[in-house]
Design a protein around this motif. Structure first.
Motif, PDB file in Angstrom:
ATOM      1  N   PHE A   1      30.409 -16.112   7.303  1.00  0.00           N
ATOM      2  CA  PHE A   1      30.570 -16.626   5.943  1.00  0.00           C
ATOM      3  C   PHE A   1      30.384 -18.142   5.886  1.00  0.00           C
ATOM      4  CE2 PHE A   1      34.652 -17.064   7.963  1.00  0.00           C
ATOM      5  CZ  PHE A   1      35.174 -18.254   7.462  1.00  0.00           C
TER       6      PHE A   1
ATOM      7  N   GLN B   1      32.002 -21.435   3.309  1.00  0.00           N
ATOM      8  CA  GLN B   1      32.972 -21.730   2.271  1.00  0.00           C
ATOM      9  C   GLN B   1      32.916 -23.213   1.927  1.00  0.00           C
ATOM     10  OE1 GLN B   1      36.858 -20.732   3.736  1.00  0.00           O
ATOM     11  NE2 GLN B   1      36.849 -22.307   5.333  1.00  0.00           N
TER      12      GLN B   1
ATOM     13  N   LYS C   1      33.380 -20.010  -4.099  1.00  0.00           N
ATOM     14  CA  LYS C   1      33.851 -20.903  -3.042  1.00  0.00           C
ATOM     15  C   LYS C   1      33.667 -20.320  -1.645  1.00  0.00           C
ATOM     16  CE  LYS C   1      37.189 -23.509  -5.807  1.00  0.00           C
ATOM     17  NZ  LYS C   1      38.579 -24.035  -5.880  1.00  0.00           N
ATOM     18  N   ILE C   2      33.383 -19.025  -1.569  1.00  0.00           N
ATOM     19  CA  ILE C   2      33.165 -18.399  -0.264  1.00  0.00           C
ATOM     20  C   ILE C   2      32.211 -17.220  -0.427  1.00  0.00           C
ATOM     21  CG2 ILE C   2      35.210 -16.941  -0.505  1.00  0.00           C
ATOM     22  CD1 ILE C   2      35.530 -17.152   2.577  1.00  0.00           C
TER      23      ILE C   2
ATOM     24  N   ASP D   1      30.085 -14.237   2.153  1.00  0.00           N
ATOM     25  CA  ASP D   1      29.773 -13.746   3.493  1.00  0.00           C
ATOM     26  C   ASP D   1      28.540 -12.852   3.449  1.00  0.00           C
ATOM     27  OD1 ASP D   1      30.669 -11.331   2.468  1.00  0.00           O
ATOM     28  OD2 ASP D   1      32.533 -11.321   3.596  1.00  0.00           O
TER      29      ASP D   1
END
Length: 202
Positions: free
Chosen positions: A9, A11, A75-76, A78
Motif C-alpha cells: 500500500f 498512504q 489517504k491510503i 493498496d
C-alpha cells in the motif's frame, strides 16, 4: 513472474489530505501511467475490441482509468483495492468475470507507477507510453471487430461510413442526401409515387 503482495500500500504523509500529487508533473505522469496500465490489460482490451460493453466500450475503458485515478484521492490505497475496483468494473460495465490474476498484475503495476512518480522517476511511464504509441502506429490497438448489433446508433464512425457507401446507390447524379426526398414522384427509391424496374425495396 515475481509474487505480488496484494497488501502492499501507499498512504499520505504529514498533513496531506489525499495521495494526489501537488506537483502537476508528478500527477500528470501518474495519470498517464494509470491510463497506460489500463490499456495494457489484455482482458479489458478484448472486451473493448468485441464491444462487450456496448457501442461505448472504449469510453468505458477511459472511465475505468478515471475511477482508478480517483482512488488516490483517499489517504491510503493498496493493491487489493485497485484489483477489486478493476474486477467490479469488468462485471458492471462489460458483464465479464475475470478468473485469473491479470487484474492483480495491473493493480501491482499501478502501485509501482505511483511509487515511481513519488520519487519523480518516470522511466516506467515513458516505456509504457512508447509501447502504446507503437501499437497505435501498427494499428494493433484499433477496434478490429465490426459492430453490427446496434444499427440504431449513428454515432459510430463505422455506421456513418456505411451510410455514405449507400448514397451513390440511391441517386446517381446528386451528391446531396436530402434532395431526392424533396423532388417527389421523380424519386423511385421510396416506392410510393413510381414503381420502376430498377427500383430497390429496403
Amino acid at each position: 513472474m515475481p509474487e505480488i503482495d496484494p497488501t502492499e500500500f501507499v498512504q499520505v504523509e504529514g498533513d496531506q489530505q489525499s495521495l494526489q500529487f501537488q506537483d502537476p508533473k508528478q500527477q500528470g505522469n501518474f495519470e498517464l501511467g494509470v491510463c497506460m496500465a489500463i490499456y495494457k490489460w489484455d482482458e479489458l482490451t478484448t472486451a473493448v475490441d468485441n464491444s462487450w460493453g456496448g457501442p461505448c466500450s472504449a469510453d468505458k475503458r477511459d472511465w475505468i482509468s478515471g475511477v482508478v485515478i480517483d482512488l488516490f484521492e483517499e489517504k491510503i490505497v493498496d493493491v487489493a483495492l485497485i484489483e477489486e475496483t478493476l474486477l467490479y468494473a469488468m462485471v458492471d460495465e462489460f458483464d465479464t468475470e475475470i478468473d485469473n490474476d491479470s487484474a492483480l498484475e495491473i493493480g501491482d503495476l499501478i502501485m509501482k507507477i505511483y511509487k515511481d512518480c513519488a520519487i519523480q522517476s518516470y522511466d516506467r511511464v515513458d516505456q509504457l507510453y512508447a509501447r502504446y504509441q507503437e501499437k497505435e502506429a501498427n494499428g494493433a490497438s484499433k477496434l478490429q471487430v465490426k459492430v453490427g448489433s446496434d444499427p440504431n446508433n449513428p454515432d459510430s464512425s463505422e455506421d456513418e461510413s456505411d451510410e455514405e457507401d449507400e448514397v451513390p446507390q440511391l441517386q446517381e447524379d446528386d451528391m446531396a442526401v436530402d434532395e431526392p426526398e424533396v423532388q417527389g414522384p421523380i424519386v423511385d427509391d421510396d416506392g410510393f409515387e413510381l414503381v420502376q424496374k430498377k427500383g430497390r425495396r429496403r
